[in-house]
Design an enzyme around this catalytic site. Structure first.
Site, short mmCIF file in Angstrom:
data_model
loop_
_atom_site.label_atom_id
_atom_site.label_comp_id
_atom_site.label_asym_id
_atom_site.label_seq_id
_atom_site.Cartn_x
_atom_site.Cartn_y
_atom_site.Cartn_z
N GLY B 80 -6.25 31.96 -8.62
CA GLY B 80 -4.98 31.25 -8.82
C GLY B 80 -4.72 30.20 -7.75
O GLY B 80 -5.16 30.33 -6.62
N ARG B 144 -11.84 32.00 -12.58
CA ARG B 144 -11.73 33.41 -12.22
C ARG B 144 -13.01 34.21 -12.43
O ARG B 144 -13.02 35.43 -12.35
CB ARG B 144 -10.58 34.05 -13.00
N ASP B 175 -10.70 39.61 -3.48
CA ASP B 175 -11.89 39.83 -4.30
C ASP B 175 -12.94 38.74 -4.10
O ASP B 175 -14.13 39.03 -3.98
CB ASP B 175 -11.51 39.86 -5.79
N LYS B 201 -7.15 32.79 0.89
CA LYS B 201 -6.14 32.12 0.07
C LYS B 201 -5.39 33.13 -0.76
O LYS B 201 -6.01 34.01 -1.36
CB LYS B 201 -6.83 31.13 -0.87
N THR B 202 -4.11 33.08 -0.82
CA THR B 202 -3.29 33.72 -1.85
C THR B 202 -1.82 33.55 -1.52
O THR B 202 -1.39 33.82 -0.41
CB THR B 202 -3.57 35.21 -2.05
N ASP B 204 0.30 35.40 -2.66
CA ASP B 204 0.86 36.75 -2.66
C ASP B 204 1.01 37.35 -1.27
O ASP B 204 1.73 38.32 -1.08
CB ASP B 204 -0.01 37.70 -3.50
#
Lengths: 552, 552
Positions: B80, B144, B175, B201-202, B204
């Site tokens: 994402g 993905r 992941d 990266k994220t 979240d």
């Protein structure tokens, strides 16, 4: 005292820019133009506003060193929030104080109700300072009570007299400014020495004409929405996975959708005024979106952005007719209908509607059918604002694409996300434009009060130029009025400004939309910037720029 | 060439700040620490990563005038979008060029797939310049696909060898970084001279530990959401009419909801990790919100803000159990169930579920019951992400208040608005923090490549200080791994960082939330500022600040 953010802190120190004529204070030299008339139904308006009709447009010239007398002023926020309301109040405060330090400002609380019920607070310098350049209407609150009855006017008079108030400033939209004018007429015709001045507020952008170039809040709200739309454009173009259906606030005009389209260049934007003018059906709108989806799929672009004005549904003639029929039908058979379950109600409606409306009704997804029959307001009317148009359109486009897929005419994936942007933008901290414009409007209101005007709307024009070149003055509200049928009676109202299909903003959009539909021509405006280079911080809307004959 | 906004134009010129060690280029002196181990299951990890296990943590020291050799590097965006991805790439580009102007950078297109299918483009200076400091992953696209099979690895090897690529940089979440490490091990154990470096990266915020203080994008995304939440707070406090239920992106951890709560001080924020730890029921969550609504109603504050993490539903033990049962039940009776209509499916489920799950199921609104039984993914599983938790909670709170009203315990009006903020924040233009941090991560990746490292994650620490004091280096990815059960097999993974209930950010929230629930203590962060005073533009998240022992 609650914690404030670093931006709030820095922004509190911002000194809004004023038109040159107001740089030395609100005690100005008044330049009067010709006597004025009305926008339509001149004789009817003249009759209704015998005392205030025909006043001249006025502009200001700086009068350095000229002191005014002390005025006590009451201010009211009316209707929905718009960024910059607090700056109108702080400009008004500073303007009154520039006339005479003895002048005082009272804020009537929670809208026009405060004036009628005498609920108020005095706004002093320390309190004003807490709200300079902030968003929201939380300073004194707002409300939607309409000031229209003689009883209310008498209450207002009594309350103002008790506080020694010489003038009332009403910050509101077209209706509130109409009511300001009626109140001004009421006072003036009775020789009650209370002036009334209006200020043009609405994020919807529909209070606009030759003399009022901008209603405040429109710039900021559109920038917040465009920031988000731009982010979604970038996301769509990165993930290449979704069509985003975005509903934008704005019930009666599509100025917001149009401005956001000009700022971000989405693949599709619906303009309600065009839908009404072309008498488009819901099916035609869906077909047009489907055509864009199919054209983009052929370029392997299975993503896109669709902008939808909140008020769309009531501009689609067949839906308008359906809703009118439904309102009548369900009201006439209330007892029988109320006893039915959701499905039963829908079946009842489908059976009793006229053939045309029944066809439209049956074309709608089941969820929307149920909503039309069930979610009714206390008067039994369909609650149009609850209809999730963005989901309705996404669902209908999806269904149509499934048909095309079966027919072998479309083979791509179609995923959707839906959004509604509205409340996020109404209370944003004002952009530099709105901060300056609102402060100038408030200051202008003080100057109009100082000059003895009543029944005027504060006007700050030439907005396309820098603030020092803005032209401050006042416009007789009667000049913007005509008679319209409202709730079964002819009423004097300020004509609402819808999107003009032969205006420059729409024409620019219409000239480019075919390209935007198929190409990925997104522009990413990013968040409002308050500091930094002037070309980033001191912008005007694309709508204004095009209306004034400039490019975008 | 498409039109770009004034902010895009101005922002293109921004030169991100670098750690002092990288100011003279990516050819640095490497300082190696002790050999490392794993986060858990040490022997299993050692066995799986025989070639890369145990490498030391490295940091850099500036080595002015030291030139490196020319490296050809391939870069991949995985998963994402997160603000700043383009800056990792531009930092990497500048870093490689600083090693040797002959170095080249290839972007593999649409994620890991591009590496496997040999879809790529060379990124030259002119192309890089178009994307500096911009949001989105549209530069080379993302995807993905998981890199996990030997066939994929062999394809990757062949494609890299054909292009003369010496190193691959994978920009992704936990992941993707795990897979980067597996790929590094594959190459190193076979003496294939292709290095692999990961970048954290994220949005979240769940890829975080002692060595990785921040995953990029979290700062920007939280600022966009907090801008909007702050605007809604101001709107709520102005209109005094609505409770806004706001769902925030973030499936597996509540870092975003917590950070936004710390930035805006809403009346209520749900933290999924607490719900799970306390084994709370949906009813208990509703009761807690109801308590806040009632307490505020007593103060005549019939408005409020509730933040809801997107992943909540799966953290509620009873709902988790219900969903697991439903998945099994409906799969086992697919033929029979598929023949039923929506109501029939719900009735079937209600009759066959265990007593506990049936009780929970029946407590849910009908719409959610239908959704659980009908909207299933191709594997027949409930699509948790489609559940509109914000509407579910608003509806349940409303129903509970209606009961209280009947019992004479509540008499106020309760209006709601619901929102979901997610896609709006993933592609925003990076904040100064993310712009600097990402550029530094990319530059660090180049330095790690120059130093011959593989199986490392780029690490830029000491983020609480100014960029010049940031500590750049690399962390062996194996060091962050343990074994976890995934899809029925034990796999090496980077441990996901959930919100720690004994961590400083949650503790600050927990200490203040009772006051925020009842008082109106909103903070309005406003939009991200890129220019202007440093205290407005150069911020770090409240989460980081508290984690590092500073105030907020």
């Amino acid at each position: 005292m609650s914690r404030i953010s670093p931006l709030q802190k820095a922004r509190a120190a911002y000194q809004p820019k004023l038109p040159a004529a107001l740089r030395h204070g609100a005690a100005v030299r008044i330049v009067s133009g010709e006597a004025t008339t009305a926008a339509g139904d001149v004789e009817a308006i003249r009759k209704l506003f015998a005392a205030t009709f025909g006043s001249p447009v006025v502009t200001f010239e700086a009068a350095p060193g000229c002191a005014g007398k002390a005025f006590n002023v009451g201010v009211i926020l009316s209707g929905g929030q718009a960024p910059g309301g607090h700056n109108v109040i702080s400009g008004l405060f500073d303007g009154i104080k520039s006339l005479s330090p003895a002048g005082r400002l009272f804020g009537f609380l929670r809208g026009p109700d405060g004036l009628v019920k005498n609920e108020y607070m005095e706004l002093d310098a320390a309190f004003i300072d807490l709200y300079r350049n902030t968003g929201g209407f939380d300073m004194i609150g707002s409300g939607r009570t309409k000031l229209e009855t003689p009883e209310q006017f008498e209450q207002a008079r009594a309350n103002c007299e008790a506080l020694g108030i010489n003038a009332i400033v009403i910050i509101g939209g077209d209706d509130s400014n109409t009511n300001a004018c009626v109140l001004a007429e009421y006072f003036k015709s009775r020789q009650i020495p209370i002036q009334v001045i209006g200020c043009p507020k609405t994020i919807d952008g529909d209070l606009k004409n030759e003399w009022i170039e901008s209603s405040f809040g429109f710039d900021t709200a559109c920038r917040v929405y465009s920031e988000l739309i731009g982010n979604l454009c970038r996301d769509a173009n990165s993930a290449k996975k979704y069509w985003h259906f975005i509903k934008l606030m704005g019930r009666s005009a599509s100025h917001i959708a149009l401005e956001c389209a000009l700022q971000t260049q989405p693949n599709f934007a619906i303009i309600s005024e065009e839908v009404a003018a072309k008498k488009m059906t819901l099916g035609q709108i869906v077909d047009e979106i489907v055509a864009a989806v199919v054209a983009r799929a052929e370029k392997k672009c299975n993503f896109g952005i669709v902008l939808i004005p909140e008020g769309l549904i009531e501009f689609i003639p067949e839906i308008k007719a359906l809703i009118a029929e439904l309102n009548e039908l369900l009201a006439a058979n209330a007892a029988e209908v109320d006893a039915l379950d959701a499905k039963g109600k829908a079946a009842f409606a489908a059976a009793k509607l006229s053939a045309d409306s029944a066809r439209v009704f049956k074309s709608l997804p089941e969820g929307i059918q149920n909503q039309l029959c069930n979610d009714r307001d206390p008067h039994g009317n369909v609650q149009v604002s609850l209809i999730e148009t963005e989901k309705l359109l996404a669902g209908m486009v999806k269904a149509r694409l499934a048909e095309l897929k079966k027919a072998g005419k479309y083979s791509a994936k179609f995923g959707t996300q839906t959004h509604f942007f509205g409340y996020e933008g109404r209370c944003a901290a004002p952009s530099n434009f709105d901060a300056d414009y609102c402060y100038s409007l408030g200051y202008t209101a003080a100057a109009l009060i100082g000059a003895g005007c009543t029944g005027y709307m504060a006007s700050v024009r030439n907005n396309i130029e820098g603030a020092d070149k803005w032209i401050a003055g006042g416009i007789p509200i009667t000049m913007m009025m005509n008679m319209e049928r409202r709730h079964g009676a002819d009423k004097p109202v300020i004509r609402k400004a819808l999107v003009e299909l032969d205006g420059a903003p729409f024409k620019y959009f219409a000239a480019h939309r075919a390209e935007w539909a198929v190409e990925t021509a997104y522009v990413y405006p990013g968040p409002i910037q308050y500091f930094g280079p002037s070309e980033v911080c001191d912008l005007v809307t694309k709508t204004l720029s095009l209306e004034q004959g400039k490019g975008i």
